[in-house]
Design an enzyme around this catalytic site. Structure first.
Site, PDB file in Angstrom:
ATOM      1  N   HIS A  68      -8.443   9.685   3.270  1.00 15.67           N
ATOM      2  CA  HIS A  68      -8.086   8.569   2.394  1.00 15.67           C
ATOM      3  C   HIS A  68      -8.252   9.048   0.958  1.00 15.67           C
ATOM      4  O   HIS A  68      -9.255   9.687   0.631  1.00 15.67           O
ATOM      5  CB  HIS A  68      -8.997   7.366   2.668  1.00 15.67           C
ATOM      6  CG  HIS A  68      -8.462   6.089   2.094  1.00 15.67           C
ATOM      7  ND1 HIS A  68      -8.505   5.817   0.748  1.00 15.67           N
ATOM      8  CD2 HIS A  68      -7.852   5.028   2.675  1.00 15.67           C
ATOM      9  CE1 HIS A  68      -7.943   4.637   0.532  1.00 15.67           C
ATOM     10  NE2 HIS A  68      -7.531   4.134   1.687  1.00 15.67           N
ATOM     11  N   ARG A  74      -0.422   8.973   9.145  1.00 10.83           N
ATOM     12  CA  ARG A  74      -0.303   7.533   9.412  1.00 10.83           C
ATOM     13  C   ARG A  74       0.025   6.747   8.145  1.00 10.83           C
ATOM     14  O   ARG A  74      -0.580   6.952   7.093  1.00 10.83           O
ATOM     15  CB  ARG A  74      -1.612   7.005  10.005  1.00 10.83           C
ATOM     16  CG  ARG A  74      -1.628   5.501  10.142  1.00 10.83           C
ATOM     17  CD  ARG A  74      -2.833   5.032  10.883  1.00 10.83           C
ATOM     18  NE  ARG A  74      -4.067   5.179  10.156  1.00 10.83           N
ATOM     19  CZ  ARG A  74      -4.491   4.352   9.197  1.00 10.83           C
ATOM     20  NH1 ARG A  74      -3.735   3.341   8.804  1.00 10.83           N
ATOM     21  NH2 ARG A  74      -5.656   4.551   8.623  1.00 10.83           N
ATOM     22  N   HIS A 106     -10.776  10.024   6.985  1.00  5.80           N
ATOM     23  CA  HIS A 106     -10.549   8.601   7.227  1.00  5.80           C
ATOM     24  C   HIS A 106     -10.053   8.300   8.635  1.00  5.80           C
ATOM     25  O   HIS A 106     -10.520   7.369   9.275  1.00  5.80           O
ATOM     26  CB  HIS A 106      -9.523   8.128   6.198  1.00  5.80           C
ATOM     27  CG  HIS A 106      -9.233   6.668   6.224  1.00  5.80           C
ATOM     28  ND1 HIS A 106     -10.202   5.710   6.035  1.00  5.80           N
ATOM     29  CD2 HIS A 106      -8.066   5.979   6.399  1.00  5.80           C
ATOM     30  CE1 HIS A 106      -9.654   4.508   6.083  1.00  5.80           C
ATOM     31  NE2 HIS A 106      -8.374   4.643   6.321  1.00  5.80           N
ATOM     32  N   GLU A 113       0.857  -1.188   0.000  1.00  6.61           N
ATOM     33  CA  GLU A 113       0.000   0.000   0.000  1.00  6.61           C
ATOM     34  C   GLU A 113       0.893   1.239   0.000  1.00  6.61           C
ATOM     35  O   GLU A 113       2.125   1.114   0.154  1.00  6.61           O
ATOM     36  CB  GLU A 113      -0.920  -0.008   1.231  1.00  6.61           C
ATOM     37  CG  GLU A 113      -1.949  -1.135   1.179  1.00  6.61           C
ATOM     38  CD  GLU A 113      -2.848  -1.219   2.405  1.00  6.61           C
ATOM     39  OE1 GLU A 113      -2.569  -0.544   3.400  1.00  6.61           O
ATOM     40  OE2 GLU A 113      -3.823  -1.973   2.344  1.00  6.61           O
ATOM     41  N   ARG A 122      -0.339   8.545   1.587  1.00  7.84           N
ATOM     42  CA  ARG A 122      -1.690   8.983   1.212  1.00  7.84           C
ATOM     43  C   ARG A 122      -1.931  10.483   1.330  1.00  7.84           C
ATOM     44  O   ARG A 122      -2.821  11.000   0.659  1.00  7.84           O
ATOM     45  CB  ARG A 122      -2.758   8.180   1.954  1.00  7.84           C
ATOM     46  CG  ARG A 122      -2.669   8.127   3.415  1.00  7.84           C
ATOM     47  CD  ARG A 122      -3.835   7.344   4.013  1.00  7.84           C
ATOM     48  NE  ARG A 122      -3.845   5.931   3.654  1.00  7.84           N
ATOM     49  CZ  ARG A 122      -4.364   4.971   4.412  1.00  7.84           C
ATOM     50  NH1 ARG A 122      -4.916   5.281   5.566  1.00  7.84           N
ATOM     51  NH2 ARG A 122      -4.360   3.730   4.033  1.00  7.84           N
TER      52      ARG A 122
HETATM   53  C1  SIN Z   1      -7.111   0.897   3.087  1.00 12.50           C
HETATM   54  O1  SIN Z   1      -7.393  -0.271   2.975  1.00 12.50           O
HETATM   55  O2  SIN Z   1      -6.711   1.587   2.159  1.00 12.50           O
HETATM   56  C2  SIN Z   1      -7.245   1.509   4.434  1.00 12.50           C
HETATM   57  C3  SIN Z   1      -6.318   0.879   5.371  1.00 12.50           C
HETATM   58  C4  SIN Z   1      -5.780   1.885   6.311  1.00 12.50           C
HETATM   59  O3  SIN Z   1      -6.414   2.904   6.552  1.00 12.50           O
HETATM   60  O4  SIN Z   1      -4.676   1.688   6.795  1.00 12.50           O
END
Ligand code: SIN
Length: 528
Positions: A236, A379, A344, A114, A283
């Site tokens: 997010h 985060r 988020h 991610e 993000r």
């Molecule tokens: C996501 O699945 O993108 C969210 C997971 C997160 O907020 O760490």
């Protein structure tokens, strides 16, 4: 009845904490309350996974530490980052031993990637990691006879010296709305643990359920408990804009990890020009750029194009997203998904030490409502479930030990007063409450969102003050209702976010004030 421990909130943190205490100490009396049904919290909606270093061939603890610190943009507490990441494997193994399943590739855990991660290290279960964990923990919790579960109970206020003649400088439990009894009840406890999540409901679009109204944060503020980093509200980057229901639905970063790319209305892959990590940059960077593109292109969204992801992968790895998109007429993988950034996660909250103790004796905070120092100003993806596991473990050990210290006796708790307001009204007929909540959301979305300005913060403060006056009037003159209780928290948190934002003198992580360009910042530094 006097409890040894009162846990408020039944997400991953609250449940893990209660289970761990009950396992260590079967004689302790534990009460755990959930606002609605015990499974209906933020954890259930976590799609991505838990970041844990499993593949020591390519990955290392040091790399995960570095990724966390880079994402946190200079604001992380490096000591906390180190121990959380070092303890990750032990906590994940416990969860697996309790019955949690995660996707596998042959015999090994399948690891996803991610934003902001330099290696594949996201342990996941399809796009339902949170639900999987929630279900396992909920079932396990119910097997302990010394845990008393109260569903449909909502925190109103913490019981502190403010409510007591004798001042012992502690938290003594909480006043709670019991939907069943239709009254506000007093639950006394030697230790109180907040695991109440964040307050995504402050914003028009949020990946959180509408019950995320920062009840623990609001109660802690009224109890004068120290809170920090509240201005670091994470958006997010990718939430599906559901035009039918006028809300949003999270599209996990794992979709970008699997090959999804972002396109603007001219079908340009705009992230390539912004960061060498493109769609997998942390993000804050991706959310900001999406917001800019939306404004510049005068569109309502950008596109998340997942056409390079095979239909079988969509169906097996992202079944919830696949079904939701189909229900909206988006035929994956052919059709791109219209996405917008959405509120988020709160990177800050109640300041806690390495055992999750707040500065008020007898009060712990774990999970999103806490500020541990792990996330800094932004985060790193999938570090939140990890933080919840590590800190609930530490809090469980520490709080049980602390029960051996001298504590107020039972008589002391008995004389603590019942809720002293006008009482509680079940019927949420206060028309103004819904209107004020909408006004607050609009104000926060417009002025205290991804991009802020000093002028905007001033306007937002002025508006929040006006709303606060009306909420206080309702609170003082009417019976408390569920909706009014939520609104009271939302107003307090808005105020705190704005005040803390006004004190930050530099853009960092998710925090971005437009007028902090270099020249402006230099003048500001000289004048302060
Ligand atoms: C996501 O699945 O993108 C969210 C997971 C997160 O907020 O760490």
């Amino acid at each position: 009845m006097l409890n040894d421990l009162l846990v408020i909130g039944t997400g991953i943190s609250g449940l893990t904490f209660a289970i761990k205490v009950a396992e260590q100490s079967p004689k302790l009396k534990i009460t755990i309350i959930s606002k609605g049904d015990m499974s209906e919290g933020n954890t259930r909606y976590a799609q991505g996974g838990i970041a844990v270093v499993r593949n020591l061939k390519d990955d290392s603890i040091e790399k995960h530490i570095q990724d966390t610190i880079i994402a946190g943009d200079g604001e992380c507490d490096s000591h906390v980052v180190k121990f959380v990441i070092e303890e990750a494997n032990a906590r994940l193994n416990e969860l697996i031993n309790w019955g949690a399943e995660f996707d596998k590739n042959k015999e090994k855990l399948d690891l996803g990637i991610e934003g902001g991660h330099s290696e594949k290290r996201i342990v996941h279960y399809k796009d339902q990691t949170g639900k999987q964990i929630q279900d396992v923990l909920s079932k396990k919790l119910k097997s302990f006879p010394n845990i008393n579960l109260l569903e449909n109970h909502t925190l109103v206020d913490l019981i502190t010296d403010h409510h007591s003649i004798e001042k012992k400088g502690r938290c003594y439990g909480a006043y709670v709305i019991s939907q069943e009894r239709e009254e506000i009840i007093k639950i006394c406890s030697k230790i109180t643990v907040l695991s109440t999540g964040g307050a995504g409901s402050l914003y028009a679009y949020s990946t959180n359920p509408s019950t995320a109204t920062g009840d623990g944060l609001g109660a802690a503020y009224r109890a004068k408990v120290r809170m920090d980093r509240l201005a670091y509200v994470q958006f997010h980057p990718t939430a599906l804009r559901d035009r039918v229901n006028n809300n949003v639905f999270l599209i996990t970063e794992a979709v970008r990890g699997a090959g999804g790319i972002l396109l603007n209305s001219k079908k340009e892959r705009f992230m390539l020009k912004i960061d060498k990590r493109a769609e997998l940059a942390p993000r804050d960077i991706v959310a900001r750029e999406i917001h800019k593109q939306i404004k510049e292109q005068k569109e309502d969204f950008v596109w998340l194009d997942g056409s390079e992801i095979a239909v079988d992968v969509w169906k097996s790895n992202f079944p919830t997203i696949y079904k939701t998109c189909i229900s909206q007429g988006i035929l994956l993988p052919k059709d791109p998904i219209p996405v917008v950034p959405a509120a988020h996660y709160f990177c800050g909250g109640i300041r806690v030490n390495e055992n999750s103790e707040s500065e008020l004796k007898g009060l712990y905070a774990i999970g999103e409502c806490s500020s541990t120092g792990l996330h800094g100003a932004n985060r790193l993806a999938s570090n939140s479930l990890l933080e919840a596991l590590v800190f609930s473990h530490r809090a469980a050990i520490h709080s049980v030990k602390s029960l051996l210290n001298p504590l107020p006796n039972e008589e002391f708790y008995k004389v603590l007063p019942a809720w002293n307001g006008e009482g509680y009204s079940k019927s949420d007929t206060l028309r103004n409450v819904e209107k004020l909540r909408k006004e607050l959301q609009k104000n926060m979305t417009q002025h205290v969102g991804i991009f802020k300005t000093h002028e905007g913060l001033k306007l937002a403060e002025h508006k929040v003050n006006k709303i606060y006056i009306q909420v206080s009037k309702l609170y003082n003159e009417k019976k408390l209702t569920y909706g009014l209780s939520e609104l009271r928290n939302l107003v307090s948190i808005s105020y705190l976010i704005i005040k803390q934002a006004q004190q930050i003198k530099k853009n960092k992580g998710v925090f971005y004030i437009q007028d902090y360009d270099k020249k402006f910042y230099k003048t500001l530094q000289k004048s302060t």
